[in-house]
Write a protein that holds these residues in place. Structure first.
Motif, PDB file in Angstrom:
ATOM      1  N   ARG A   1       0.853  -1.186   0.000  1.00  0.00           N
ATOM      2  CA  ARG A   1       0.000   0.000   0.000  1.00  0.00           C
ATOM      3  C   ARG A   1       0.888   1.234   0.000  1.00  0.00           C
ATOM      4  O   ARG A   1       1.987   1.225   0.552  1.00  0.00           O
ATOM      5  CB  ARG A   1      -0.889   0.006   1.231  1.00  0.00           C
ATOM      6  CG  ARG A   1      -1.921  -1.087   1.232  1.00  0.00           C
ATOM      7  CD  ARG A   1      -2.762  -1.028   2.461  1.00  0.00           C
ATOM      8  NE  ARG A   1      -2.098  -0.219   3.481  1.00  0.00           N
ATOM      9  CZ  ARG A   1      -2.663   0.163   4.598  1.00  0.00           C
ATOM     10  NH1 ARG A   1      -3.879  -0.154   4.867  1.00  0.00           N
ATOM     11  NH2 ARG A   1      -2.015   0.877   5.487  1.00  0.00           N
ATOM     12  N   LEU A   2       0.406   2.317  -0.601  1.00  0.00           N
ATOM     13  CA  LEU A   2       1.174   3.555  -0.704  1.00  0.00           C
ATOM     14  C   LEU A   2       1.613   4.064   0.662  1.00  0.00           C
ATOM     15  O   LEU A   2       2.744   4.500   0.835  1.00  0.00           O
ATOM     16  CB  LEU A   2       0.351   4.626  -1.430  1.00  0.00           C
ATOM     17  CG  LEU A   2       1.048   5.925  -1.738  1.00  0.00           C
ATOM     18  CD1 LEU A   2       2.264   5.669  -2.621  1.00  0.00           C
ATOM     19  CD2 LEU A   2       0.111   6.872  -2.421  1.00  0.00           C
ATOM     20  N   ALA A   3       0.749   3.985   1.662  1.00  0.00           N
ATOM     21  CA  ALA A   3       1.087   4.480   2.993  1.00  0.00           C
ATOM     22  C   ALA A   3       2.286   3.742   3.586  1.00  0.00           C
ATOM     23  O   ALA A   3       3.033   4.292   4.378  1.00  0.00           O
ATOM     24  CB  ALA A   3      -0.119   4.350   3.922  1.00  0.00           C
ATOM     25  N   GLU A   4       2.473   2.469   3.180  1.00  0.00           N
ATOM     26  CA  GLU A   4       3.588   1.688   3.705  1.00  0.00           C
ATOM     27  C   GLU A   4       4.910   2.060   3.047  1.00  0.00           C
ATOM     28  O   GLU A   4       5.958   1.934   3.655  1.00  0.00           O
ATOM     29  CB  GLU A   4       3.324   0.197   3.503  1.00  0.00           C
ATOM     30  CG  GLU A   4       2.148  -0.307   4.323  1.00  0.00           C
ATOM     31  CD  GLU A   4       1.751  -1.716   3.935  1.00  0.00           C
ATOM     32  OE1 GLU A   4       2.278  -2.240   2.936  1.00  0.00           O
ATOM     33  OE2 GLU A   4       0.898  -2.277   4.626  1.00  0.00           O
ATOM     34  N   ILE A   5       4.887   2.496   1.790  1.00  0.00           N
ATOM     35  CA  ILE A   5       6.136   2.802   1.097  1.00  0.00           C
ATOM     36  C   ILE A   5       6.471   4.287   1.086  1.00  0.00           C
ATOM     37  O   ILE A   5       7.616   4.656   0.916  1.00  0.00           O
ATOM     38  CB  ILE A   5       6.139   2.268  -0.359  1.00  0.00           C
ATOM     39  CG1 ILE A   5       5.064   2.949  -1.191  1.00  0.00           C
ATOM     40  CG2 ILE A   5       6.028   0.774  -0.382  1.00  0.00           C
ATOM     41  CD1 ILE A   5       5.161   2.675  -2.668  1.00  0.00           C
ATOM     42  N   ALA A   6       5.499   5.132   1.296  1.00  0.00           N
ATOM     43  CA  ALA A   6       5.709   6.573   1.187  1.00  0.00           C
ATOM     44  C   ALA A   6       6.791   7.116   2.109  1.00  0.00           C
ATOM     45  O   ALA A   6       7.653   7.862   1.655  1.00  0.00           O
ATOM     46  CB  ALA A   6       4.396   7.323   1.398  1.00  0.00           C
ATOM     47  N   PRO A   7       6.812   6.779   3.408  1.00  0.00           N
ATOM     48  CA  PRO A   7       7.833   7.386   4.267  1.00  0.00           C
ATOM     49  C   PRO A   7       9.264   7.127   3.786  1.00  0.00           C
ATOM     50  O   PRO A   7      10.097   8.009   3.884  1.00  0.00           O
ATOM     51  CB  PRO A   7       7.570   6.737   5.628  1.00  0.00           C
ATOM     52  CG  PRO A   7       6.118   6.412   5.596  1.00  0.00           C
ATOM     53  CD  PRO A   7       5.858   5.988   4.171  1.00  0.00           C
ATOM     54  N   ALA A   8       9.530   5.964   3.254  1.00  0.00           N
ATOM     55  CA  ALA A   8      10.883   5.663   2.774  1.00  0.00           C
ATOM     56  C   ALA A   8      11.208   6.415   1.489  1.00  0.00           C
ATOM     57  O   ALA A   8      12.364   6.699   1.218  1.00  0.00           O
ATOM     58  CB  ALA A   8      11.032   4.152   2.553  1.00  0.00           C
ATOM     59  N   GLU A   9      10.223   6.733   0.696  1.00  0.00           N
ATOM     60  CA  GLU A   9      10.428   7.401  -0.587  1.00  0.00           C
ATOM     61  C   GLU A   9      10.595   8.916  -0.446  1.00  0.00           C
ATOM     62  O   GLU A   9      11.252   9.539  -1.279  1.00  0.00           O
ATOM     63  CB  GLU A   9       9.242   7.122  -1.522  1.00  0.00           C
ATOM     64  CG  GLU A   9       8.939   5.657  -1.750  1.00  0.00           C
ATOM     65  CD  GLU A   9       9.979   4.973  -2.599  1.00  0.00           C
ATOM     66  OE1 GLU A   9      10.689   5.670  -3.349  1.00  0.00           O
ATOM     67  OE2 GLU A   9      10.109   3.749  -2.496  1.00  0.00           O
ATOM     68  N   ILE A  10      10.010   9.504   0.558  1.00  0.00           N
ATOM     69  CA  ILE A  10      10.009  10.966   0.677  1.00  0.00           C
ATOM     70  C   ILE A  10      11.412  11.558   0.762  1.00  0.00           C
ATOM     71  O   ILE A  10      11.714  12.522   0.048  1.00  0.00           O
ATOM     72  CB  ILE A  10       9.079  11.427   1.823  1.00  0.00           C
ATOM     73  CG1 ILE A  10       7.630  11.181   1.382  1.00  0.00           C
ATOM     74  CG2 ILE A  10       9.316  12.889   2.184  1.00  0.00           C
ATOM     75  CD1 ILE A  10       6.589  11.463   2.431  1.00  0.00           C
ATOM     76  N   PRO A  11      12.343  11.018   1.562  1.00  0.00           N
ATOM     77  CA  PRO A  11      13.701  11.588   1.561  1.00  0.00           C
ATOM     78  C   PRO A  11      14.379  11.488   0.183  1.00  0.00           C
ATOM     79  O   PRO A  11      15.132  12.390  -0.207  1.00  0.00           O
ATOM     80  CB  PRO A  11      14.454  10.742   2.601  1.00  0.00           C
ATOM     81  CG  PRO A  11      13.383  10.210   3.492  1.00  0.00           C
ATOM     82  CD  PRO A  11      12.191   9.993   2.604  1.00  0.00           C
ATOM     83  N   GLN A  12      14.099  10.426  -0.559  1.00  0.00           N
ATOM     84  CA  GLN A  12      14.672  10.281  -1.904  1.00  0.00           C
ATOM     85  C   GLN A  12      14.135  11.374  -2.822  1.00  0.00           C
ATOM     86  O   GLN A  12      14.875  11.952  -3.616  1.00  0.00           O
ATOM     87  CB  GLN A  12      14.353   8.895  -2.462  1.00  0.00           C
ATOM     88  CG  GLN A  12      14.963   8.653  -3.823  1.00  0.00           C
ATOM     89  CD  GLN A  12      14.618   7.273  -4.382  1.00  0.00           C
ATOM     90  OE1 GLN A  12      13.905   6.488  -3.776  1.00  0.00           O
ATOM     91  NE2 GLN A  12      15.132   7.005  -5.574  1.00  0.00           N
TER      92      GLN A  12
END
Length: 165
Positions: free
Chosen positions: A3-14
């Motif tokens: 789900r997007l909510a599960e991957i979003a935090p890791a992607e934001i710094p990138q």
């Protein structure tokens, strides 16, 4: 599929890192994140939302920068991307990083002095070449709308001053 909510935090710094590589076309030694123009990055409805504040509402580089954001995000697989122009509060030089101010000086542009709530001609503008504060205004209008033209009375060199906005 995650789900997007599960991957979003890791992607934001990138994403912040990618956006920090987009140079300002008028002052290429600075990026849109150095200037504080990127206000937010968030995941939403299967895509990404970038909050963006131009340096002023009539900035001629705004469309170019919006295109650069879209291009960068798309090239790295962060789609769809939606950019939200945030005009309130208005951009201010207070949002510039300390590192950005130092790089301006090294580039030959005197960085803004003071805070935007006290936006008036500063008492002392430091020459970016010799560090003298014995400077004078040549013109309130420099090479771009956000700059004034000054002269150093010590080394006699003209230089741009990035106005406090």
């Amino acid at each position: 599929m995650q789900r997007l909510a599960e991957i979003a935090p890791a992607e934001i710094p990138q994403i912040w890192s990618l956006l920090s590589q987009i140079p300002d076309p008028e002052v290429p030694v600075l990026t849109i994140t150095d200037l504080g123009m990127v206000r937010s990055v968030s995941a939403q409805a299967g895509g990404w939302v970038i909050g963006f504040t131009p340096t002023y509402s009539g900035c001629p580089a705004t469309e170019h920068l919006l295109g650069a954001i879209r291009e960068t995000m798309t090239a790295h697989g962060f789609t769809p991307v939606h950019i939200v122009l945030q005009l309130d509060p208005a951009w201010t030089t207070d949002w510039m990083t300390d590192d950005a101010r130092a790089r301006l000086r090294e580039y030959g542009i005197s960085p803004p002095v003071g805070h935007s709530c006290h936006a008036h001609a500063p008492a002392e503008v430091t020459c970016p070449r010799c560090a003298s504060t014995n400077t004078s205004v040549i013109s309130e209008f420099g090479s771009t709308a956000c700059k004034a033209l000054y002269r150093c009375n010590a080394c006699r060199e003209p230089f741009d001053y990035f106005k406090c906005i």
